[in-house]
Design an enzyme around this catalytic site. Structure first.
Site, PDB file in Angstrom:
ATOM      1  N   GLU A 108      24.441 -10.409  11.692  1.00 56.32           N
ATOM      2  CA  GLU A 108      23.004 -10.655  11.917  1.00 56.32           C
ATOM      3  C   GLU A 108      22.793 -11.887  12.799  1.00 56.32           C
ATOM      4  O   GLU A 108      21.936 -11.892  13.682  1.00 56.32           O
ATOM      5  CB  GLU A 108      22.298 -10.839  10.572  1.00 56.32           C
ATOM      6  N   HIS A 109      23.573 -12.929  12.568  1.00 53.93           N
ATOM      7  CA  HIS A 109      23.463 -14.140  13.393  1.00 53.93           C
ATOM      8  C   HIS A 109      23.824 -13.861  14.844  1.00 53.93           C
ATOM      9  O   HIS A 109      23.206 -14.399  15.765  1.00 53.93           O
ATOM     10  CB  HIS A 109      24.377 -15.230  12.829  1.00 53.93           C
ATOM     11  N   GLU A 185      24.454 -23.671   7.250  1.00 54.36           N
ATOM     12  CA  GLU A 185      23.445 -22.974   6.443  1.00 54.36           C
ATOM     13  C   GLU A 185      23.894 -22.871   4.991  1.00 54.36           C
ATOM     14  O   GLU A 185      23.082 -22.992   4.070  1.00 54.36           O
ATOM     15  CB  GLU A 185      23.186 -21.574   7.015  1.00 54.36           C
TER      16      GLU A 185
END
Length: 494
Positions: A108-109, A185
């Site tokens: 997704e990143h 993150e």
């Protein structure tokens, strides 16, 4: 001369007084005239009720078309000048194993860092030139990429999404760059005690199964995942039958289908050696995880029992039960006068900083429970009151509570579909979870069918005398032994 002046003053006062009296009478007359008769009030109320019913009926129909490769195209047309177009894919951390856990979050990143046809800078420039907003998320069973743009730019949005899904670059340089971003993150997520507690809850409730994995993966996995691991994850899971192209806003379904045929027809639908993945059932285990840290200022406690899967009709009744139990935060007004009995107790006895209920569903199972934040010396009292409220739901729920909860659910149901993006997400997730878009009118009918006896029956089925899963983080010395908490899952009455 002074008397004459005084006389004029009295006359002026009398005149002013008469004007005031006349003004007051006129105001009262206007107010009386403005007040409608009882019949008119009834008509107004009926018109308001009819408006809600009409709102349910007037929601545009969701049109669904399936392409030859199995990809479903669904849309809701409206007159808005903007649109949201997205791809919802039935894949998440549940489809990962211990070695590649975190691959979906990693992909997704990288999805927004360029494709084979559009290198990073060119991709970003193309999105910015449309004035569009591009976003995505990964959960335990779903992955989504969506674009919010002007309605006229819908074909370009579909083209970009198709490029992301089919041609993600996964360049080695970007993989290394994003690896550092994701590790940062993970540190930020570790400082969010609520997220940590709920991840612990999944880890203990579904121990030994894929649902125990976190969406973000472990630090060790993120450090060691390679480009080949990510490419394998995409090849094995990004298949057309598991995808939904959803759109909402000022678009035409025919134009959407035409764009999908042009750009998504190449999405593969066959698996290597025809090995279609079948999800094994994730068993629920009544158990606990305790991470005691007396250096933290407050304790985070989550308790849950096994809930139903998405398609189970008991979900509506359990959502009504959650609305009865309510939620609370110290910033709320109302004090002891809040409708939630547990919230009123929390205010009166200073039991907690906040609490919330949840009903998290997956394809074949779920978690139904509550999470609260409290001071170290209030943990036991808050747990006692919360479990007592669960027992009350199982044994003595009242009709008035159910009606209030049903109205709350109706309001939340309509309010959440405000804007093209929530509607688009609703379409995509519904088609993945239910196989169709359930209209608001049907949801309203399901809510209306719930009564107090149903709430008592369904809560007894899922809560009463069941082994719960417990996750606790922080200064939790006062949290009682698991067996003591388990004994709070039933009442002994003579």
């Amino acid at each position: 001369r002074r008397r004459a002046a005084g006389g004029r003053s009295r006359q002026d006062k009398m005149a002013a007084s008469s004007v005031c009296r006349a003004g007051g009478a006129a105001a009262r007359a206007l107010l009386r005239g403005a007040r409608p008769p009882a019949a008119a009030l009834t008509l107004t109320r009926n018109r308001g009720a009819a408006t809600y019913a009409q709102t349910l009926q007037n929601v545009p129909e969701t049109q669904v078309t399936t392409l030859e490769n199995g990809l479903r195209v669904a849309s809701e047309e409206s007159s808005q000048p903007t649109c949201t177009v997205g791809v919802w894919i039935g894949v998440g951390s549940r489809y990962e194993n211990e070695k590649n856990n975190g691959a979906g979050f990693f992909v997704e990143h990288l999805a927004f860092k360029g494709t084979k046809n559009r290198p990073g800078a060119a991709f970003e420039k193309e999105v910015e030139s449309m004035g569009a907003h591009l976003n995505g998320y990964t959960s335990r069973e779903q992955t989504a990429y969506y674009i919010k743009a002007l309605a006229k730019d819908m074909p370009k949005a579909v083209e970009l999404l198709a490029d992301i899904v089919q041609n993600c670059a996964l360049e080695d340089s970007q993989v290394e760059k994003e690896r550092g971003v994701i590790l940062q993150e993970l540190k930020e997520i570790d400082s969010n005690m609520e997220a940590v507690t709920l991840d612990y809850l999944h880890a203990t409730a579904f121990q030994g199964t894929p649902l125990a994995h976190t969406v973000e993966g472990t630090t060790d996995n993120i450090k060691h995942l390679t480009r080949a691991d990510l490419a394998s994850y995409v090849d094995n899971n990004f298949k057309a039958p598991r995808m939904v192209l959803a759109a909402a806003g000022g678009i035409s379904h025919k134009e959407l289908v035409d764009a999908a045929k042009q750009h998504f027809s190449g999405v593969p639908f066959k698996y290597k050696e025809d090995s279609v993945p079948v999800l094994p059932h994730c068993r629920f285990t009544g158990s606990e995880i305790r991470a005691r840290d007396d250096g933290l200022p407050v304790a985070h406690i989550a308790l849950a029992v096994e809930g139903p899967g998405w398609a189970n009709p008991d979900n509506v009744v359990l959502n009504v039960a959650n609305a009865i139990m309510g939620c609370y935060d110290r910033t709320f007004g109302g004090g002891k006068n809040q409708s939630s009995r547990l919230a009123a107790l929390a205010v009166e006895h200073n039991l907690c900083h906040s609490f919330q209920t949840f009903n998290t569903s997956y394809s074949d199972t779920g978690l139904f429970g509550f999470h609260f934040v409290s001071d170290p010396l209030s943990v036991d009292d808050m747990m006692f009151c919360a479990q007592g409220e669960w027992m009350r739901l199982c044994t003595s729920t009242t009709d008035s509570e159910v009606e209030r909860a049903k109205n709350y659910l109706r309001n939340a149901m309509v309010a959440q579909l405000d804007g093209t993006t929530p509607v688009c997400e609703n379409i995509g997730s519904h088609l993945l979870n239910y196989g169709r878009r359930i209209p608001l009118e049907e949801w309203d009918a399901r809510i209306a069918a719930v009564d107090a006896s149903m709430v008592r029956e369904v809560c007894s089925k899922y809560i009463y005398d069941k082994c719960p899963a417990i996750a606790a983080v922080g200064p939790i010395e006062q949290l009682l032994d698991y067996n003591r908490i388990r004994s709070g899952m039933y009442w002994v009455r003579f």
